[in-house]
Design an enzyme around this catalytic site. Structure first.
Site, short mmCIF file in Angstrom:
data_model
loop_
_atom_site.label_atom_id
_atom_site.label_comp_id
_atom_site.label_asym_id
_atom_site.label_seq_id
_atom_site.Cartn_x
_atom_site.Cartn_y
_atom_site.Cartn_z
N ARG A 72 41.64 -48.83 27.42
CA ARG A 72 42.52 -50.07 28.36
C ARG A 72 41.92 -50.62 29.90
O ARG A 72 42.27 -51.76 29.57
CB ARG A 72 43.55 -48.49 28.62
N THR A 73 41.04 -49.81 30.32
CA THR A 73 40.43 -50.34 31.61
C THR A 73 39.54 -51.59 31.19
O THR A 73 39.85 -52.77 32.10
CB THR A 73 39.16 -49.07 32.02
N LYS A 100 17.60 -51.74 24.75
CA LYS A 100 16.61 -52.61 24.57
C LYS A 100 15.66 -51.96 25.48
O LYS A 100 14.52 -51.96 25.20
CB LYS A 100 16.22 -53.71 24.09
N ARG A 122 31.58 -50.09 34.67
CA ARG A 122 31.37 -48.31 33.60
C ARG A 122 30.13 -48.03 33.02
O ARG A 122 29.65 -48.60 32.27
CB ARG A 122 32.75 -48.44 32.82
N HIS A 150 37.37 -43.39 39.87
CA HIS A 150 37.51 -44.29 39.43
C HIS A 150 38.76 -45.05 39.95
O HIS A 150 40.13 -44.25 39.55
CB HIS A 150 38.23 -44.04 37.51
C1 NCD Z 1 39.79 -42.39 31.82
C2 NCD Z 1 38.08 -42.80 32.16
O1 NCD Z 1 37.38 -43.52 31.08
O2 NCD Z 1 37.82 -41.84 32.84
N1 NCD Z 1 40.61 -43.09 31.34
C3 NCD Z 1 40.67 -44.25 31.46
O3 NCD Z 1 39.95 -44.87 32.46
N2 NCD Z 1 42.33 -44.70 30.96
C4 NCD Z 1 40.16 -40.58 31.30
C5 NCD Z 1 39.42 -40.56 30.50
O4 NCD Z 1 38.36 -41.12 29.32
O5 NCD Z 1 40.02 -39.44 29.47
#
Ligand code: NCD
Length: 321
Positions: A72-73, A100, A122, A150
């Site tokens: 989703r992100t 690599k 991320r 986050h």
């Molecule tokens: C979260 C994350 O990746 O920190 N998910 C997200 O961003 N929707 C929480 C998770 O992975 O449990």
């Protein structure tokens, strides 16, 4: 009472946003937060129209650089950028030069040489996104760094709460489960405190951070006591990928004591909202029926708010450059 902007009100943001990066809630003031949320209010409406496209970021380039899995992100950042008219490139670690042996800094410098306007990152290590931000000339948005922050998740959670409750100040919010490994919990604790909510965290002792007393929250080690009379319940996934060793006896036992089911939910206020950042693990942290109960669960609305919040963040950061 917070009012989300009607989409006829403003096609461009009202004030400038004095930040180059969005790395964590810790860098934001209350005004900054409401500025982003108000702007997101405009995009919620626009995203429900058949034509969702803007030209606000036409000619700009956004790179999604994801060193961890994401559904989703990453999609949300991609849609947000595209709906604003930017060119969006997705890079995942599986097919990048990091495989690599390239260091994070070399990857950052290489991408920087291509003149992107924003990189959404991320990374599994806490602090890695801050390091990267110091090495590039463009804006950086933290899409989750290790167990640290986050910020766009906390902002979209706040927007979801505002949509339902009209305010955050004075609400009692319980964040439940694997607090120890959760960047979602850390960003939410900061944001909810900033906006005046009363924050409770509920976790087994093994998943409660040692520094809990510096978090400005009320810790609970019992779901029924922690959920009593709360307005919002945020469930968290067990972050197995960050666990070294055994933190829970078994998934079955975890659900019995810490999973959200009808009986535990009955301790919260009758109109309490159930939230979860996703991905959900049905029958582990949340009963499957509750996750799907549209009268209580706002999990899919959180996803919708995510696109609007990321559009607002991209627009404000890139407009102030
Ligand atoms: C979260 C994350 O990746 O920190 N998910 C997200 O961003 N929707 C929480 C998770 O992975 O449990």
């Amino acid at each position: 009472m917070f009012r989300l902007m009607n989409h006829t009100m403003a096609a461009t943001p009202s004030q400038t946003f004095n930040h180059r990066h969005l790395l964590g809630i810790e860098d934001l003031t209350r005004d900054d937060v409401y500025h982003i949320l108000e702007r997101a209010g405009y995009y919620i409406e626009k995203n429900r129209e058949p034509d969702k496209k803007h030209a606000i970021l036409k000619g700009r380039t956004i790179i999604n650089l994801f060193f961890e899995n994401s559904t989703r992100t990453r999609t949300s950042f991609e849609l947000a950028g595209k709906r604003l008219g930017a060119d969006v490139i997705n890079m995942s670690v599986a097919n990048s030069s990091a495989k690599k042996g390239e260091t994070l800094i070399d990857t950052a410098m290489t991408l920087n040489a291509m003149h992107p306007d924003c990189i959404a990152v991320r990374h599994p290590e806490s602090g890695a996104v801050h390091l990267l931000a110091r090495k590039v000339n463009c804006s950086v948005i933290n899409g989750g760094d290790g167990m640290h922050e986050h910020p766009t998740q906390a902002l979209l959670d706040a927007l979801t709460i505002l949509q339902h409750k009209g305010k955050i100040e004075g609400l009692t919010v319980a964040i439940c489960g694997d607090i120890l490994h959760s960047r979602v919990a850390r960003s939410n604790i900061k944001l909810l405190n900033l906006l005046g909510a009363k924050v409770r965290i509920i976790a087994p002792p093994t998943l409660m951070p040692a520094a809990v007393h510096s978090f400005n929250v009320e810790p609970f080690y019992d779901m029924r006591k922690g959920l009593k009379d709360c307005d919002i319940i945020m469930m968290l996934r067990l972050q197995m990928e960050r666990m070294e060793g055994n933190f829970i006896p078994s998934v079955r036992e975890y659900f019995h004591f810490w999973g959200l089911d009808e009986e535990k939910l009955s301790y919260a206020k009758p109109d309490a909202l159930i939230m979860h950042p996703g991905p959900i693990n049905r029958g582990v942290e949340i009963d499957s029926k509750l996750a799907d109960d549209l009268n209580r669960s706002v999990i899919l609305q959180q996803v919708e708010m995510g696109v609007a919040v990321r559009q607002a963040a991209l627009e404000l950061l890139l407009h102030s450059q």
